[in-house]
Enzyme design. Structure first.
Site, short mmCIF file in Angstrom:
data_model
loop_
_atom_site.label_atom_id
_atom_site.label_comp_id
_atom_site.label_asym_id
_atom_site.label_seq_id
_atom_site.Cartn_x
_atom_site.Cartn_y
_atom_site.Cartn_z
N GLU A 17 0.83 -1.21 0.00
CA GLU A 17 0.00 0.00 0.00
C GLU A 17 0.87 1.26 0.00
OE1 GLU A 17 -3.51 1.96 2.85
OE2 GLU A 17 -2.21 0.39 3.64
N LYS B 61 -9.57 2.85 -1.86
CA LYS B 61 -9.88 2.32 -0.52
C LYS B 61 -11.22 2.84 -0.01
CE LYS B 61 -7.32 1.62 3.82
NZ LYS B 61 -6.04 1.98 4.48
N CYS C 182 -5.62 -2.88 3.00
CA CYS C 182 -5.34 -2.80 4.44
C CYS C 182 -6.59 -2.91 5.34
CB CYS C 182 -4.56 -1.52 4.71
SG CYS C 182 -3.54 -1.57 6.21
#
Length: 260
Positions: free
Chosen positions: A43, A112, A146
């Protein structure tokens, strides 16, 4: 069908995109030597968590990052789950995962969805509205970033759609690294699919990151696991195993969705 995967578990230079492009190219050469078909990056590999400077250092519409990854993919004839980058969009900065095929074509972007307030993401990033699912080499696939792995309902959506592999790119902090391992195994078991997760190592001014990049099979068994330092973590995934496991324990057929 089987695919060999290599994850680049690397440190990231805080807030220095040029240096990170250079380091990534060097690490990529090491990953190619493993004979991998698919290579993953972590990431925010271009900037790290230098959130307060993202307006200055984010890649406008990810143009530079896409061009860089496309050249690598074409040169070495590999698929890239190109980690995520800070993408300067018209309405703010997004944390965007990039998927590039062997011909250098961008085939998927995912920004995200779940922003991690504990690390102030909500103050500097805009949440994405993209779908996580995409098709890769004819197989249903999904990609996450994540904090997304703490939301099983988000990942279950992809599994119900048929995803056989879920790729995760992360900067997961070392103090919660046990959660990382447990959550990834749980997502693999409950969705009866492979989970392939690339985490960074090293530290920035506020955080230390835990590494332990993982490949977990549909039974929840760990196929490959990184340590706490820089390394290339490799494994082979067998898509036929997903069909076998889903056939033996028919979780999706037995779901009673009207009760959920």
């Amino acid at each position: 069908m089987k695919k060999k995967i290599a994850m680049i578990q690397m440190d990231i230079v805080y807030g220095e995109p040029k240096e990170n492009f250079k380091r990534t190219k060097e690490e990529f050469a090491n990953a190619v030597k493993t004979g991998a078909d698919i290579i993953l990056l972590p990431e925010l590999w271009t900037t790290g968590y230098d959130l307060t400077r993202l307006d200055e250092i984010a890649d406008k519409h990810a143009i530079e990052s896409i061009a860089f990854l496309s050249e690598l993919a074409k040169e070495f004839n590999v698929i890239l789950i190109g980690g995520s980058v800070a993408e300067q969009c018209d309405d703010g900065v997004r944390n965007t995962l990039l998927v590039i095929d062997q011909k250098g074509k961008l085939i998927h972007k995912y920004s995200k969805l779940h922003l991690f307030q504990l690390m102030d993401e909500h103050l500097y990033l805009e949440a994405g509205q993209d779908e996580a699912e995409f098709t890769l080499d004819g197989e249903s696939t999904a990609g996450y970033i994540c904090y997304d792995i703490r939301f099983p309902e988000w990942m279950r959506k992809s599994a119900v759609s048929g995803a056989k592999v879920m790729y995760v790119v992360a900067e997961w902090p070392k103090p919660r690294i046990d959660h990382w391992r447990a959550l990834l195994q749980a997502r693999a078991i409950e969705n009866q699919c492979y989970v392939v997760a690339c985490n960074r190592v090293g530290a920035d001014p506020k955080n230390e990151f835990g590494g332990m990049s993982l490949v977990v099979d549909p039974w929840g068994e760990i196929v490959a696991e990184g340590g706490s330092g820089e390394e290339i973590v490799t494994a082979t995934v067998d898509f036929d195993l997903v069909d076998e496991v889903r056939g033996r324990i028919p979780v999706f057929r037995d779901r009673i969705v009207e009760k959920y």
